[in-house]
Design a protein around this motif. Structure first.
Motif, PDB file in Angstrom:
ATOM      1  N   GLU A   4       6.748  38.336  17.193  1.00 51.44           N
ATOM      2  CA  GLU A   4       7.290  37.361  17.805  1.00 51.44           C
ATOM      3  C   GLU A   4       6.718  36.272  17.923  1.00 51.44           C
ATOM      4  OE1 GLU A   4       9.423  36.546  22.308  1.00 51.44           O
ATOM      5  OE2 GLU A   4       9.851  38.487  21.278  1.00 51.44           O
ATOM      6  N   ALA A   5       5.493  36.427  18.516  1.00 51.76           N
ATOM      7  CA  ALA A   5       4.657  35.177  18.734  1.00 51.76           C
ATOM      8  C   ALA A   5       4.121  34.289  17.527  1.00 51.76           C
ATOM      9  CB  ALA A   5       3.344  35.639  19.528  1.00 51.76           C
ATOM     10  N   GLU A   6       3.744  35.206  16.482  1.00 52.47           N
ATOM     11  CA  GLU A   6       3.430  34.571  15.031  1.00 52.47           C
ATOM     12  C   GLU A   6       4.122  34.104  14.203  1.00 52.47           C
ATOM     13  OE1 GLU A   6       0.500  37.644  13.757  1.00 52.47           O
ATOM     14  OE2 GLU A   6      -0.948  37.434  15.557  1.00 52.47           O
ATOM     15  N   ARG A   7       5.277  34.835  14.413  1.00 52.75           N
ATOM     16  CA  ARG A   7       6.492  34.382  13.266  1.00 52.75           C
ATOM     17  C   ARG A   7       7.967  33.799  13.889  1.00 52.75           C
ATOM     18  NH1 ARG A   7       2.943  34.192   9.095  1.00 52.75           N
ATOM     19  NH2 ARG A   7       1.555  36.051   9.221  1.00 52.75           N
ATOM     20  N   LEU A   8       8.372  34.597  14.775  1.00 54.85           N
ATOM     21  CA  LEU A   8       9.664  34.478  15.336  1.00 54.85           C
ATOM     22  C   LEU A   8       9.647  32.813  15.854  1.00 54.85           C
ATOM     23  CD1 LEU A   8      11.579  37.474  15.980  1.00 54.85           C
ATOM     24  CD2 LEU A   8      11.554  36.159  13.948  1.00 54.85           C
ATOM     25  N   ARG A   9       8.676  32.925  17.127  1.00 55.73           N
ATOM     26  CA  ARG A   9       8.738  31.635  17.701  1.00 55.73           C
ATOM     27  C   ARG A   9       8.559  30.535  16.967  1.00 55.73           C
ATOM     28  NH1 ARG A   9      11.642  32.258  22.274  1.00 55.73           N
ATOM     29  NH2 ARG A   9      11.303  34.322  23.034  1.00 55.73           N
ATOM     30  N   PRO A  10       7.470  30.527  16.075  1.00 56.37           N
ATOM     31  CA  PRO A  10       7.301  29.220  15.160  1.00 56.37           C
ATOM     32  C   PRO A  10       8.672  28.848  14.159  1.00 56.37           C
ATOM     33  CG  PRO A  10       5.364  30.629  14.859  1.00 56.37           C
ATOM     34  CD  PRO A  10       6.289  31.272  15.792  1.00 56.37           C
ATOM     35  N   LEU A  11       9.348  29.987  14.005  1.00 56.26           N
ATOM     36  CA  LEU A  11      10.663  29.901  12.996  1.00 56.26           C
ATOM     37  C   LEU A  11      11.549  29.299  14.001  1.00 56.26           C
ATOM     38  CD1 LEU A  11      12.314  30.377  10.601  1.00 56.26           C
ATOM     39  CD2 LEU A  11      12.658  32.806  11.307  1.00 56.26           C
ATOM     40  N   MET A  12      11.846  29.756  15.249  1.00 63.85           N
ATOM     41  CA  MET A  12      12.597  29.058  16.360  1.00 63.85           C
ATOM     42  C   MET A  12      12.448  27.552  16.450  1.00 63.85           C
ATOM     43  SD  MET A  12      15.261  29.364  18.147  1.00 63.85           S
ATOM     44  CE  MET A  12      15.579  31.234  18.844  1.00 63.85           C
ATOM     45  N   ASN A  13      11.209  27.290  16.616  1.00 61.27           N
ATOM     46  CA  ASN A  13      10.959  25.978  16.695  1.00 61.27           C
ATOM     47  C   ASN A  13      11.288  24.928  15.598  1.00 61.27           C
ATOM     48  OD1 ASN A  13       9.555  26.454  19.043  1.00 61.27           O
ATOM     49  ND2 ASN A  13       7.468  26.585  18.098  1.00 61.27           N
ATOM     50  N   THR A  14      11.408  25.554  14.240  1.00 59.08           N
ATOM     51  CA  THR A  14      11.647  24.856  13.040  1.00 59.08           C
ATOM     52  C   THR A  14      13.236  24.577  13.206  1.00 59.08           C
ATOM     53  OG1 THR A  14      11.927  26.598  11.699  1.00 59.08           O
ATOM     54  CG2 THR A  14       9.629  25.523  11.976  1.00 59.08           C
ATOM     55  N   ALA A  15      13.999  25.690  13.725  1.00 57.21           N
ATOM     56  CA  ALA A  15      15.387  25.589  13.750  1.00 57.21           C
ATOM     57  C   ALA A  15      15.820  24.670  15.043  1.00 57.21           C
ATOM     58  CB  ALA A  15      16.079  27.063  14.163  1.00 57.21           C
ATOM     59  N   VAL A  16      15.326  24.457  16.056  1.00 57.63           N
ATOM     60  CA  VAL A  16      15.455  23.798  17.094  1.00 57.63           C
ATOM     61  C   VAL A  16      15.275  22.361  16.626  1.00 57.63           C
ATOM     62  CG1 VAL A  16      14.859  22.773  19.283  1.00 57.63           C
ATOM     63  CG2 VAL A  16      15.143  25.307  18.993  1.00 57.63           C
ATOM     64  N   ALA A  17      14.322  22.180  15.865  1.00 59.19           N
ATOM     65  CA  ALA A  17      14.069  20.762  15.156  1.00 59.19           C
ATOM     66  C   ALA A  17      15.019  20.335  14.271  1.00 59.19           C
ATOM     67  CB  ALA A  17      12.394  20.692  14.878  1.00 59.19           C
ATOM     68  N   GLU A  18      15.616  21.475  13.786  1.00 56.64           N
ATOM     69  CA  GLU A  18      16.473  21.122  12.665  1.00 56.64           C
ATOM     70  C   GLU A  18      15.932  20.505  11.366  1.00 56.64           C
ATOM     71  OE1 GLU A  18      20.133  18.828  13.585  1.00 56.64           O
ATOM     72  OE2 GLU A  18      20.605  20.559  15.420  1.00 56.64           O
ATOM     73  N   TRP A  38      14.811  21.492   7.991  1.00 59.46           N
ATOM     74  CA  TRP A  38      14.943  22.538   6.784  1.00 59.46           C
ATOM     75  C   TRP A  38      13.619  22.726   5.998  1.00 59.46           C
ATOM     76  CZ3 TRP A  38      16.980  26.676   5.267  1.00 59.46           C
ATOM     77  CH2 TRP A  38      16.711  27.094   3.779  1.00 59.46           C
ATOM     78  N   ALA A  39      12.892  21.893   5.603  1.00 64.25           N
ATOM     79  CA  ALA A  39      11.468  22.013   4.996  1.00 64.25           C
ATOM     80  C   ALA A  39      10.469  22.959   5.821  1.00 64.25           C
ATOM     81  CB  ALA A  39      10.941  20.958   4.393  1.00 64.25           C
ATOM     82  N   ALA A  40      10.284  22.711   7.070  1.00 66.64           N
ATOM     83  CA  ALA A  40       9.508  23.747   7.819  1.00 66.64           C
ATOM     84  C   ALA A  40      10.004  25.035   8.318  1.00 66.64           C
ATOM     85  CB  ALA A  40       9.173  22.793   9.187  1.00 66.64           C
ATOM     86  N   PHE A  41      11.556  24.956   8.210  1.00 67.13           N
ATOM     87  CA  PHE A  41      12.146  26.304   8.418  1.00 67.13           C
ATOM     88  C   PHE A  41      12.047  27.158   7.328  1.00 67.13           C
ATOM     89  CE2 PHE A  41      15.502  29.179   8.026  1.00 67.13           C
ATOM     90  CZ  PHE A  41      15.786  29.729   9.132  1.00 67.13           C
ATOM     91  N   GLU A  42      12.209  26.607   6.052  1.00 68.68           N
ATOM     92  CA  GLU A  42      11.958  27.427   4.843  1.00 68.68           C
ATOM     93  C   GLU A  42      10.488  28.192   4.665  1.00 68.68           C
ATOM     94  OE1 GLU A  42      13.856  27.294   0.314  1.00 68.68           O
ATOM     95  OE2 GLU A  42      12.993  25.328   0.997  1.00 68.68           O
ATOM     96  N   THR A  43       9.642  27.362   5.262  1.00 68.97           N
ATOM     97  CA  THR A  43       8.276  27.793   4.935  1.00 68.97           C
ATOM     98  C   THR A  43       7.907  28.724   6.042  1.00 68.97           C
ATOM     99  OG1 THR A  43       7.408  25.621   4.069  1.00 68.97           O
ATOM    100  CG2 THR A  43       5.877  27.152   5.278  1.00 68.97           C
ATOM    101  N   ALA A  44       8.619  28.561   7.434  1.00 70.78           N
ATOM    102  CA  ALA A  44       8.050  29.530   8.270  1.00 70.78           C
ATOM    103  C   ALA A  44       9.142  30.756   8.121  1.00 70.78           C
ATOM    104  CB  ALA A  44       8.658  28.768   9.579  1.00 70.78           C
TER     105      ALA A  44
END
Length: 153
Positions: free
Chosen positions: A91-105, A107-113
C-alpha cells in the motif's frame, strides 16, 4: 447435540449465533471469513476497472475503485494477520503513489505508477511463494461497467 437439545454457549463452546439454518459458533464464523484468494479476486476486478476508468478520463471512478482496493487491504490484514506487513508495504510503496496520480488526474504518471503496482504485486506473489500467480491487465475494459465519464460525473 444429537438428541435435539440446544447446546448452550459457555466457556467450552463460546457464544453461538442463531441462524434460520442452525447455530454457528464464533470459531465457525471466523473460519468463513474471506481469505486472500477471495479478496484478490475482488481486488483484481477493482484494479482492472480503475485502470480503464483512468484511461478514459473518469477519475472519480478510478479513485472510487482505488479506495475500495485499499479497503480490501484492510480486510486482508484483519482476516490474515500474517499478510498485514506485506499489504501495508505494498500500500505504501505502490497504491498510495498510484492514488496520488489519480487525484492529480495525471494519466502519464498514473500509467507509470499502475505498471509499477502490477510489477510490484507480481514480485510480491513470488516473494510469498506464489510465483504461479502473475496478474495481467485484461486487454479491454470490464464489459459490465461504464468507464467513460457520465454527464453527471
Amino acid at each position: 447435540m444429537s438428541d435435539g437439545a440446544r447446546e448452550e454457549s459457555g466457556p467450552d463452546r463460546g457464544p453461538v449465533a442463531q441462524t434460520r439454518h442452525g447455530e454457528l459458533s464464533l470459531d465457525q464464523i471466523g473460519g468463513m471469513q474471506m481469505g486472500m484468494a477471495r479478496l484478490m479476486r475482488e481486488y483484481s476486478d477493482r484494479i482492472w476497472s480503475c485502470y480503464y476508468a483512468a484511461r478514459d478520463g473518469n477519475w472519480p471512478l478510478a479513485i472510487y475503485m482505488l479506495n475500495n482496493t485499499l479497503k480490501l487491504h484492510g480486510y486482508g490484514g484483519e482476516t490474515r494477520p500474517k499478510m498485514k506487513p506485506y499489504l501495508d508495504r505494498f500500500e505504501a510503496e505502490r497504491l498510495r503513489p498510484l492514488m496520488n496520480t489519480a487525484v492529480a488526474e495525471d494519466w502519464a504518471a498514473f500509467e507509470t505508477a499502475f505498471q509499477a503496482a502490477v510489477d510490484g504485486g507480481n514480485a510480491l506473489h513470488v516473494e510469498l511463494g506464489y510465483p504461479y500467480i502473475q496478474w495481467t491487465l485484461p486487454p479491454d475494459p470490464p464489459p459490465h461497467l461504464r468507464t467513460t465519464p457520465t454527464d453527471s460525473a
